[in-house]
Write a protein that holds these residues in place. Structure first.
Motif, PDB file in Angstrom:
ATOM      1  N   LEU A 138       0.824  -1.205   0.000  1.00 39.33           N
ATOM      2  CA  LEU A 138       0.000   0.000   0.000  1.00 39.33           C
ATOM      3  C   LEU A 138       0.862   1.260   0.000  1.00 39.33           C
ATOM      4  O   LEU A 138       0.577   2.235  -0.723  1.00 39.33           O
ATOM      5  N   LEU A 143       0.027   5.300  -0.785  1.00 38.31           N
ATOM      6  CA  LEU A 143      -0.980   5.560   0.235  1.00 38.31           C
ATOM      7  C   LEU A 143      -0.288   5.806   1.581  1.00 38.31           C
ATOM      8  O   LEU A 143       0.410   4.939   2.100  1.00 38.31           O
ATOM      9  N   THR A 147      -4.154   8.043   5.176  1.00 37.94           N
ATOM     10  CA  THR A 147      -5.169   7.582   4.218  1.00 37.94           C
ATOM     11  C   THR A 147      -5.600   6.154   4.543  1.00 37.94           C
ATOM     12  O   THR A 147      -6.792   5.824   4.496  1.00 37.94           O
ATOM     13  N   ILE A 148      -4.629   5.315   4.871  1.00 39.75           N
ATOM     14  CA  ILE A 148      -4.934   3.921   5.245  1.00 39.75           C
ATOM     15  C   ILE A 148      -5.852   3.899   6.457  1.00 39.75           C
ATOM     16  O   ILE A 148      -6.816   3.122   6.526  1.00 39.75           O
ATOM     17  N   ILE A 265     -10.363   6.772  -3.259  1.00 40.50           N
ATOM     18  CA  ILE A 265      -9.334   6.866  -2.218  1.00 40.50           C
ATOM     19  C   ILE A 265      -8.193   7.768  -2.677  1.00 40.50           C
ATOM     20  O   ILE A 265      -7.701   8.616  -1.915  1.00 40.50           O
ATOM     21  N   ARG A 266      -7.773   7.614  -3.920  1.00 40.89           N
ATOM     22  CA  ARG A 266      -6.652   8.411  -4.432  1.00 40.89           C
ATOM     23  C   ARG A 266      -6.996   9.898  -4.472  1.00 40.89           C
ATOM     24  O   ARG A 266      -6.211  10.742  -4.036  1.00 40.89           O
ATOM     25  N   SER A 269      -7.080  11.267  -1.029  1.00 42.48           N
ATOM     26  CA  SER A 269      -5.755  11.333  -0.399  1.00 42.48           C
ATOM     27  C   SER A 269      -4.997  12.597  -0.775  1.00 42.48           C
ATOM     28  O   SER A 269      -4.095  13.017  -0.050  1.00 42.48           O
ATOM     29  N   ASP A 338      -7.280   7.115 -10.522  1.00 41.15           N
ATOM     30  CA  ASP A 338      -6.211   6.711  -9.603  1.00 41.15           C
ATOM     31  C   ASP A 338      -4.849   6.836 -10.285  1.00 41.15           C
ATOM     32  O   ASP A 338      -3.928   7.498  -9.790  1.00 41.15           O
TER      33      ASP A 338
END
Length: 577
Positions: A138, A143, A147-148, A265-266, A269, A338
Motif C-alpha cells: 500500500l 498511500l 489515508t490507510i 481513495i486516491r 488522499s 487513480d
C-alpha cells in the motif's frame, strides 16, 4: 419515525427560529412579514420559497415543497429525521433528554456489531508482523498512513481464523456465512477473503456491510473479490465513500462520481474529498435517489477505456432523464483517475475537473464511434442520432448551438435540421400524455374538505367548529387526517402547524398533509370563512346524497321502496333548494 419523544421534538422545534436555521443554508431576503429565497429543491432562478416566522413553516410556490424546520434540514442535507432533529437541537443549544434517542431502531444491530468487529480484526492484521508485506504494498502505491487509517484499510491473513476468533462472541456460523465472511464445508470454516487487502464498504448511513478484497501477491485470482450479495449488502444500494464525502460535497456544491474504490481513495488522499465511487459501471434507482438528495452539480469521471466510455453514455442518459445538473470529464494518458493522479498529480486533475464539459459535447463525439463520416450513410445515421438525443433536452439554447455546430462541421442546411428536430419534437409531444406538474387536479368537494382540514391545523377554534357542525368526514382519506388533528388537539390542548407536521409519523399521510398546506397556505383564516366552508360542505354532502338517491330510484323495482326513496329525495331537495 425515531425514538425521540414528541416532547423533545416539540422542545427543539419551539426553540428553533426557522428563519435563523434556514438562513444558515441559503440566503433569505425579508419581504413584508415573510422571508424569501431561491428554492434549493428545484432548478430555480427567482425567489420562489417563502419562509414564515409566524407559522414557522416554509413553502415553495413553484415546486410545492413545504414543511417545518426539521423537514427543510432533512431534505436539504439528505439526512434522516433523527439526524435533522439532532442538528437543529445542536444549533439551538438544546439538550435532548437522552442521546440514545438519536439512534434509529436497528434491526440489524447484531450484524452491524459483527461487521465492525471483523473490520477491527482486519485492521489489526495489517499493522501486525504478518501484515508487513501488505502494508509495504500500500505504501509503495503511494498511500500514506493517514489515508490507510481514514479508509480503514485492513488485511485478511493467509489463515482461516474468523470462525475461531468469533465463536466465543456468540455469533453463529450461519450469520458469518450469510454475511459473506466465511464458507463452510464438511471439514472446516474457510475465510472468504483469505490473503487479501480489504477495503470496507459502508452503506449510506456509515455501517460496514461488506468488503472489497484485492490481491497483493501476483499468484492470487481474481484480482478483486467483493462480498457476495447479502441481506445486509446490496451492491445497488450503496455508493463507496458516500458517508465520508457528504460534508465535502455540500461544502463544494459538487460531487465527483468515479468508477472504482481506489479512484475515490486516491482523489481523497490528495485533498479532493467530494468524491463517491460506483459499485460497478451501472447506476441503480436507489443510487440515483441518494445522489439526488445531495442536490449539487455532479461531475461524471469514469475509466478511460471502452467500458468507461459506454458507461458514461448510459449513466449520463440516466442522469439526464432525472434532470441532474452534471458534466463530464474524460481523462487522457491514464486508464483511470487513480493512475492519472499518480502520474500527473493533483493540479492536473483539478484542471480536468475545472474544464469538465457538457454531456451533449460528450455525446457528439461518442455517437461518431465506429462511423466513417465521409460515408453518406454513416453521416446520415450520425445526424439522426444527434437529433434524437437533442429532442430529449429542454434546453433551447443547447439545441440551437448544436444545430449550428452541425451546420458548420458538415455543411448541412440549418432549415433541414431545424425541420427534422421540430418533427421529432412534435411526434414526441403527440406520444406523451399530458401530465399535471405539481398539484394534481382535485374536484371541488375534495378541495373544500382539504380547506376545512387546513383550517383545523391552524387553531382550536376551527377544530371546535368542525366538531360542532360536521363531526366526521364521509370519506376515509379526509377522515384519517381529521382524526390525527383531533387526537393531537385532545392530547396537547392546542395545535401548532409546525409541530403537527413533525407529529405525523406515516410518510404517505405526512406527504398528503404537506400537499394540503402547500396548496392552502395563504388563505384567509377567520371563523366567518370557516363557517361558510362548513355551509358549503353541508350543501355538497346533500347534493351527493341526492345523486345517490336518484341512482337508487332508477334501479329500484319495488314500488314501496321507490316511494320511500322519492319521499327522501323531496325532503333533501327542500333543504338544498
Amino acid at each position: 419515525m425515531s425514538l425521540i419523544s414528541q416532547e423533545d421534538i416539540n422542545k427543539v422545534r419551539n426553540s428553533a427560529n426557522i428563519v435563523d436555521v434556514i438562513g444558515n443554508y441559503i440566503s433569505l431576503t425579508p419581504k413584508g412579514k415573510n422571508f424569501f429565497a431561491v428554492c434549493p429543491f428545484h432548478e430555480d432562478h427567482n425567489p420562489s420559497m417563502s419562509v414564515s416566522p409566524d407559522k414557522q413553516i416554509y413553502r415553495c410556490f413553484v415546486c410545492g415543497n413545504t414543511g417545518n424546520v426539521f423537514t427543510f434540514v432533512e431534505k436539504f442535507l439528505g439526512i434522516s429525521f433523527a439526524e435533522a432533529v439532532f442538528m437543529v437541537a445542536k444549533a439551538c443549544g438544546v439538550t435532548l433528554s437522552s442521546e440514545q434517542t438519536l439512534k434509529k431502531e436497528d434491526k440489524f444491530q447484531k450484524e452491524h456489531e459483527l461487521m465492525a468487529l471483523v473490520l477491527k480484526i482486519y485492521q489489526n492484521n495489517l499493522h501486525a508482523y504478518e501484515g508487513e508485506k501488505a502494508l509495504a504494498y500500500l505504501q509503495n502505491r503511494g498511500l500514506l498512513d493517514d489515508t490507510i487509517k481514514e479508509f480503514e484499510i485492513g488485511l485478511s491473513l493467509n489463515k482461516n481464523i474468523l470462525h475461531d476468533l468469533l465463536k466465543e462472541k456468540e455469533y453463529g456460523d450461519k450469520m458469518l456465512e450469510d454475511l459473506g465472511l466465511i464458507n463452510c464445508n464438511e471439514k472446516e470454516f474457510l475465510d472468504v477473503f483469505r490473503n487479501r487487502i480489504l477495503f470496507p464498504i459502508h452503506d449510506l448511513n456509515g455501517y460496514v456491510v461488506g468488503f472489497t478484497g484485492r490481491c497483493y501477491l501476483t499468484d492470487i485470482v481474481p484480482k478483486y473479490l467483493n462480498t457476495k450479495e447479502t441481506y445486509l449488502f446490496k451492491k445497488g444500494k450503496v455508493l463507496f465513500n458516500y458517508h465520508r464525502a457528504r460534508d465535502a460535497i455540500r461544502l463544494n456544491k459538487t460531487l465527483i462520481l468515479v468508477e472504482g474504490n481506489m479512484d475515490a481513495i486516491r482523489l481523497s488522499s490528495v485533498g479532493i474529498k467530494n468524491v463517491v465511487a460506483l459499485m460497478g459501471t451501472s447506476l441503480t434507482k436507489e443510487q440515483i435517489e441518494a445522489l439526488k438528495k445531495l442536490r449539487v452539480h455532479l461531475i461524471l469521471m469514469l475509466d478511460n477505456d471502452d467500458a468507461g466510455e459506454s458507461a458514461t453514455y448510459s449513466i449520463g442518459n440516466l442522469l439526464e432523464e432525472q434532470s441532474f445538473s452534471f458534466s463530464v470529464v474524460r481523462l487522457n494518458g491514464a486508464k483511470d483517475p487513480d493512475e492519472y493522479v499518480v502520474q500527473f498529480g493533483k493540479e492536473a486533475m483539478m484542471n480536468n475537473l475545472e474544464k469538465s464539459f457538457s454531456f451533449m459535447d460528450f455525446k457528439l463525439n461518442y455517437l461518431k464511434k465506429n462511423k466513417n463520416l465521409d460515408e453518406i450513410s454513416d453521416l446520415s445515421e450520425y445526424i439522426k442520432s444527434v437529433i434524437a438525443n437533442l429532442k430529449k433536452s429542454q434546453d433551447n439554447v443547447l439545441k440551437e448551438v448544436t444545430l449550428q455546430k452541425l451546420v458548420k462541421d458538415y455543411n448541412i442546411s440549418y432549415d433541414v435540421l431545424r425541420e427534422q428536430l421540430g418533427t421529432e419534437e412534435k411526434l414526441e409531444k403527440m406520444e406523451k400524455k399530458p401530465l399535471t406538474k405539481n398539484n394534481p387536479r382535485i374536484n371541488g368537494y375534495d378541495k373544500l374538505c382539504e380547506t376545512i382540514l387546513f383550517y383545523m391545523m391552524n387553531g382550536g377554534d376551527f377544530i371546535r367548529l368542525f366538531q360542532n357542525h360536521i363531526g366526521v368526514f364521509p370519506e376515509q382519506k379526509h377522515r384519517l387526517i381529521a382524526n390525527e388533528i383531533l387526537y393531537y388537539y385532545e392530547k396537547y390542548k392546542t395545535i401548532c402547524l409546525a409541530d403537527f407536521i413533525t407529529y405525523i409519523e406515516t410518510n404517505d399521510l405526512k406527504d398528503k398533509i404537506l400537499e394540503i398546506i402547500s396548496r392552502e397556505e395563504g388563505v384567509e383564516l377567520n371563523n366567518e370563512v370557516m363557517l361558510e366552508c362548513i355551509k358549503l360542505f353541508d350543501l355538497k354532502v346533500k347534493e351527493r346524497k341526492i345523486s345517490e338517491i336518484k341512482e337508487k330510484i332508477k334501479n329500484e323495482f319495488d314500488v314501496y321502496k321507490k316511494m320511500e326513496l322519492t319521499k327522501k329525495l323531496t325532503e333533501l331537495k327542500k333543504e338544498v333548494f
